[in-house]
Each structure stands twice: as C-alpha cells, then as structure tokens.
Write a protein that holds these residues in place. Structure first.
Motif, short mmCIF file in Angstrom:
data_model
loop_
_atom_site.label_atom_id
_atom_site.label_comp_id
_atom_site.label_asym_id
_atom_site.label_seq_id
_atom_site.Cartn_x
_atom_site.Cartn_y
_atom_site.Cartn_z
N VAL A 111 -3.63 3.34 -2.43
CA VAL A 111 -3.27 2.76 -3.73
C VAL A 111 -2.58 1.44 -3.43
O VAL A 111 -1.65 1.38 -2.63
CB VAL A 111 -2.33 3.70 -4.53
CG1 VAL A 111 -1.81 3.00 -5.76
CG2 VAL A 111 -3.07 4.97 -4.91
N GLN A 112 -3.07 0.37 -4.06
CA GLN A 112 -2.49 -0.94 -3.86
C GLN A 112 -1.72 -1.36 -5.10
O GLN A 112 -2.17 -1.15 -6.22
CB GLN A 112 -3.59 -1.97 -3.58
CG GLN A 112 -4.30 -1.74 -2.27
CD GLN A 112 -5.41 -2.73 -2.07
OE1 GLN A 112 -5.83 -3.40 -3.00
NE2 GLN A 112 -5.89 -2.81 -0.84
N GLY A 113 -0.55 -1.93 -4.86
CA GLY A 113 0.28 -2.40 -5.95
C GLY A 113 0.80 -3.79 -5.68
O GLY A 113 0.93 -4.21 -4.53
N ASP B 162 0.85 -1.19 0.00
CA ASP B 162 0.00 0.00 0.00
C ASP B 162 0.88 1.24 0.00
O ASP B 162 1.93 1.27 0.65
CB ASP B 162 -0.91 0.02 1.23
CG ASP B 162 -1.99 -1.05 1.16
OD1 ASP B 162 -2.42 -1.37 0.04
OD2 ASP B 162 -2.40 -1.55 2.23
N PHE B 163 0.44 2.26 -0.72
CA PHE B 163 1.20 3.50 -0.83
C PHE B 163 0.41 4.64 -0.22
O PHE B 163 -0.83 4.63 -0.21
CB PHE B 163 1.50 3.82 -2.30
CG PHE B 163 2.38 2.82 -2.97
CD1 PHE B 163 3.73 2.78 -2.70
CD2 PHE B 163 1.86 1.91 -3.88
CE1 PHE B 163 4.55 1.85 -3.32
CE2 PHE B 163 2.67 0.99 -4.51
CZ PHE B 163 4.02 0.96 -4.23
N LYS B 164 1.13 5.66 0.26
CA LYS B 164 0.52 6.87 0.77
C LYS B 164 0.07 7.73 -0.40
O LYS B 164 0.79 7.91 -1.37
CB LYS B 164 1.50 7.64 1.63
CG LYS B 164 1.98 6.88 2.84
CD LYS B 164 3.03 7.67 3.58
CE LYS B 164 3.58 6.87 4.74
NZ LYS B 164 4.69 7.59 5.39
N VAL B 165 -1.14 8.28 -0.30
CA VAL B 165 -1.73 9.05 -1.40
C VAL B 165 -1.67 10.54 -1.05
O VAL B 165 -2.19 10.97 -0.03
CB VAL B 165 -3.18 8.62 -1.65
CG1 VAL B 165 -3.80 9.44 -2.76
CG2 VAL B 165 -3.24 7.14 -1.99
N LEU B 166 -1.03 11.32 -1.93
CA LEU B 166 -0.94 12.76 -1.74
C LEU B 166 -2.12 13.48 -2.39
O LEU B 166 -2.61 14.48 -1.88
CB LEU B 166 0.36 13.30 -2.34
CG LEU B 166 1.64 12.76 -1.70
CD1 LEU B 166 2.85 13.20 -2.51
CD2 LEU B 166 1.76 13.23 -0.28
N ALA B 167 -2.59 12.97 -3.54
CA ALA B 167 -3.72 13.56 -4.25
C ALA B 167 -4.37 12.47 -5.08
O ALA B 167 -3.72 11.53 -5.52
CB ALA B 167 -3.27 14.70 -5.14
N VAL B 168 -5.69 12.60 -5.27
CA VAL B 168 -6.43 11.63 -6.07
C VAL B 168 -7.48 12.37 -6.89
O VAL B 168 -8.12 13.31 -6.41
CB VAL B 168 -7.06 10.52 -5.19
CG1 VAL B 168 -8.08 11.08 -4.23
CG2 VAL B 168 -7.65 9.43 -6.03
N GLU B 169 -7.60 11.99 -8.16
CA GLU B 169 -8.57 12.60 -9.06
C GLU B 169 -9.66 11.58 -9.34
O GLU B 169 -9.40 10.46 -9.76
CB GLU B 169 -7.88 13.01 -10.37
CG GLU B 169 -8.74 13.82 -11.31
CD GLU B 169 -9.43 12.99 -12.35
OE1 GLU B 169 -10.46 13.42 -12.86
OE2 GLU B 169 -8.96 11.88 -12.65
N THR B 170 -10.91 11.97 -9.05
CA THR B 170 -12.06 11.10 -9.28
C THR B 170 -13.06 11.84 -10.17
O THR B 170 -12.77 12.92 -10.69
CB THR B 170 -12.73 10.72 -7.95
OG1 THR B 170 -13.17 11.92 -7.29
CG2 THR B 170 -11.77 9.98 -7.04
N ASP B 171 -14.26 11.27 -10.31
CA ASP B 171 -15.30 11.94 -11.09
C ASP B 171 -15.76 13.22 -10.41
O ASP B 171 -16.25 14.14 -11.06
CB ASP B 171 -16.49 10.99 -11.27
CG ASP B 171 -16.10 9.77 -12.09
OD1 ASP B 171 -15.14 9.88 -12.88
OD2 ASP B 171 -16.75 8.72 -11.93
N ASP B 172 -15.64 13.28 -9.07
CA ASP B 172 -16.06 14.46 -8.32
C ASP B 172 -15.06 15.60 -8.43
O ASP B 172 -15.39 16.74 -8.12
CB ASP B 172 -16.25 14.11 -6.84
CG ASP B 172 -17.29 13.01 -6.66
OD1 ASP B 172 -18.17 12.89 -7.53
OD2 ASP B 172 -17.23 12.30 -5.64
#
Length: 102
Positions: free
Chosen positions: A58-60, A34-44
């Motif tokens: 985020v899973q890898g 699992d990674f730390k998320v700084l920003a995420v873009e979604t439909d909203d």
C-alpha cells in the motif's frame, strides 16, 4: 477494494484516497511511503497474510506532520499537599492512500 495495514504498532483499514492520521513517520512532506499489508480484499476474495501478504503493498503520500491537541494531566496526592500538572501533544503524520497493489 480495501486493505488492512500496520504502522506504528496499530492497524488501519484503508481504501484508495483515504486520509489517515498515523504515528509519526520519519518521512518528509510530499514523499511516498510504503506500508506492510496484513490483509487485502480483491475481486478474488480476501487474502490474509502470515503475518504479511507476500507481493502486496500500500502506497501513501505524506501530506503533513504535526502535533495533536494538548492533553492536560493533573496528578494529586491526598493529604500531602502535593500536585503536579503536565501536558502532552502526540506527534502524528497525515497520509493519503494512493494505491493498493494486491
């Protein structure tokens, strides 16, 4: 949908099924990280964390670990007849992004 993650002191923009090379992780092959998320873009829209986005991940999947190409370093001191040759191979981990949970 994309996300900006942080690992190894670097930031990466990733999407589903991307394959990235990151600094070496302490994980075995075919395991999930699992990674730390700084920003995420979604439909909203775009969600930016302070510093991380709460409730998102985020899973890898670790594909393999290895070493990069060799870099040769040559140091030389003028008028002293002194030179030294060194080499370096940076370790890496190859990761495939499986899921972005926003």
């Amino acid at each position: 949908m994309f996300a900006i993650i942080e690992t190894g002191g670097k930031q990466y923009k990733v999407q589903n099924d991307d394959v990235i090379f990151v600094e070496k992780l302490a994980a075995e092959d075919n395991t999930t990280v699992d990674f730390k998320v700084l920003a995420v873009e979604t439909d909203d829209g775009l969600k930016v964390g302070t510093p991380y986005v709460e409730g998102s991940s985020v899973q890898g999947k670790v594909l393999k670990s290895g070493k990069g190409k060799k870099i040769n370093i040559w140091t030389y001191k003028a008028k002293k007849h002194e030179s030294r040759r060194m080499g370096h191979r940076q370790p890496y981990t190859k990761v495939q992004i499986e899921a972005i949970n926003a």
